[in-house]
Design a protein around this motif. Structure first.
Motif, PDB file in Angstrom:
ATOM      1  N   THR A 256     -17.053  75.970   7.557  1.00 52.83           N
ATOM      2  CA  THR A 256     -18.010  75.097   8.230  1.00 52.83           C
ATOM      3  C   THR A 256     -17.331  73.821   8.710  1.00 52.83           C
ATOM      4  O   THR A 256     -16.766  73.078   7.896  1.00 52.83           O
ATOM      5  N   LEU A 258     -17.374  70.007   9.864  1.00 53.32           N
ATOM      6  CA  LEU A 258     -18.258  68.852   9.675  1.00 53.32           C
ATOM      7  C   LEU A 258     -17.535  67.607  10.172  1.00 53.32           C
ATOM      8  O   LEU A 258     -16.650  67.071   9.492  1.00 53.32           O
ATOM      9  N   VAL A 270     -20.085  77.175  12.727  1.00 55.71           N
ATOM     10  CA  VAL A 270     -19.553  77.847  11.546  1.00 55.71           C
ATOM     11  C   VAL A 270     -18.742  79.072  11.959  1.00 55.71           C
ATOM     12  O   VAL A 270     -19.178  79.876  12.796  1.00 55.71           O
ATOM     13  N   CYS A 315     -15.926  77.510   2.599  1.00 58.42           N
ATOM     14  CA  CYS A 315     -15.387  76.155   2.492  1.00 58.42           C
ATOM     15  C   CYS A 315     -15.776  75.347   3.723  1.00 58.42           C
ATOM     16  O   CYS A 315     -16.295  75.881   4.710  1.00 58.42           O
ATOM     17  N   THR A 316     -15.515  74.047   3.655  1.00 58.28           N
ATOM     18  CA  THR A 316     -15.896  73.121   4.731  1.00 58.28           C
ATOM     19  C   THR A 316     -14.693  72.277   5.141  1.00 58.28           C
ATOM     20  O   THR A 316     -13.955  71.779   4.284  1.00 58.28           O
ATOM     21  N   THR A 318     -13.805  68.831   6.883  1.00 56.21           N
ATOM     22  CA  THR A 318     -14.463  67.558   7.151  1.00 56.21           C
ATOM     23  C   THR A 318     -13.494  66.608   7.854  1.00 56.21           C
ATOM     24  O   THR A 318     -12.362  66.419   7.410  1.00 56.21           O
TER      25      THR A 318
END
Length: 360
Positions: A256, A258, A270, A315-316, A318
């Motif tokens: 994802t 962000l 995503v 997981c993300t 950022t």
């Protein structure tokens, strides 16, 4: 990799070429390295690269009476890697007669696999050996580091592929003689060396195409299906044969993106990534801003590109951004005070400075 004869004595041979086809003289000064292992002939059958640049050469070596599995590891300059079994060479005696390794592979955790066949009680069986990164046998693999599998009256493994899933399953392809004729054979092992009984209920599948068949190469497609390539004797002609089998469904994980204020990640939606694959994002600050930090999914930032590590869970990624600041200095001569607008204000009766965002 292959072999080279010296006075009727074959040695393992490894050559490295430049991209233009010329020999790379930074590799053992000549682009060529040969390694004498046993008291008789040595043959290299397969080569593989470790992530650290070290080179593995797998094959077999004659000990004077029969052949053993043989594995050598070289540094990137062509010298033997003495951190590997103290000599850079390891041989493994499996059965009572000839043991021949045909293919070598490196698992993601650094373990090394050699596959081929071993003659046990007069019958050639599929043989698979796993080594630790230091060259010792991995006793967590079938308790000995060695597994042999009897399929037919004569078995031979020629190729290997590693399933890119969290369970680390191992595919071995070749052929087996069944009822006096060779058939294409595919085996799947669990990471502990046991046969994977979720694969054709036995971990083994044999396929008869023509009169005599064999497989020399196996690969796993992105969708998890398995391709075997080899030959088939049909009507007295040897034809090229390709077979596809249903494999494991490879897990997919979400990554994802962000992005904080004043910047973006591209792609911005995503991403669905197959297990152990990587993905990348372009990090772009808005005008007057710069990248503060990018983190997540075990990745790294190079320039404006953030690349994840191999993805094994959701997981993300950022990203945070900061304004680009410029210092404004003021010097007051004589009597008086300097004020500024908008905020942040300067109220200066002497010498002072204040940072302003670009574009203020």
């Amino acid at each position: 990799g292959g072999n080279s004869d010296f006075n009727y004595h074959s040695q393992m041979a490894l050559l490295r070429y430049n991209s233009d086809g010329s020999l790379d003289t930074s590799f053992n000064y000549t682009g060529i390295v040969t390694t004498d292992i046993g008291s008789s002939h040595d043959y290299a059958q397969s080569v593989s690269l470790q992530p650290d640049g070290k080179i593995l050469l797998g094959g077999y070596s004659n000990n004077g009476s029969n052949n053993d599995f043989a594995l050598t590891r070289y540094n990137s300059d062509g010298s033997l890697d003495t951190s590997f079994n103290s000599t850079g060479i390891v041989t493994t005696d499996i059965g009572s007669s000839n043991d021949l390794a045909r293919c070598v592979a490196v698992q993601p955790d650094g373990h090394i696999l050699l596959a081929g066949y071993s003659n046990i009680a007069g019958n050639n069986d599929m043989a698979l050996v796993r080594y630790n990164s230091d060259g010792s046998l991995d006793t967590s693999f079938n308790s000995t580091g060695i597994v042999t599998t009897n399929v037919g009256t004569g078995d031979n493994a020629y190729s290997m592929a590693l399933q890119p899933d969290p369970d680390g399953k191992i595919l071995v392809g070749g052929y087996s003689y069944i009822d006096n004729y060779s058939q294409i054979t595919l085996l799947r092992y669990n990471s502990d060396g046991s046969l994977d009984t979720s694969f054709n209920s036995t971990g083994i599948v044999t396929t008869s195409v023509g009169l005599n068949d064999g497989a020399y190469s196996v690969v796993i497609q992105p969708d998890g299906n398995i391709l075997l390539a080899g030959y088939s004797n049909i009507g007295g002609n040897i034809d090229f044969a390709v077979l596809r089998y249903q494999g494991l469904t490879i897990p997919e994980y979400t990554v994802t993106p962000l992005a904080g204020p004043n910047g973006s990640l591209d792609p911005s939606v995503v991403q669905l990534i197959p297990s152990r694959e990587m993905t990348s994002f372009t990090v772009t600050p808005d005008s007057g801003h710069q990248i503060d930090s990018v983190s997540g999914c075990g990745g790294s930032l190079v320039g404006n590109t953030y690349t994840t590590a191999s993805v094994t869970e959701d997981c993300t990624v950022t990203a945070a951004f900061l304004p680009i600041l410029h210092a404004l200095g003021v010097t007051v001569n004589g009597q008086g005070t300097v004020y500024s607008a908008p905020a942040p204000d300067i109220q200066c009766a002497d010498n002072c400075a204040q940072d302003y965002a670009e574009g203020t």
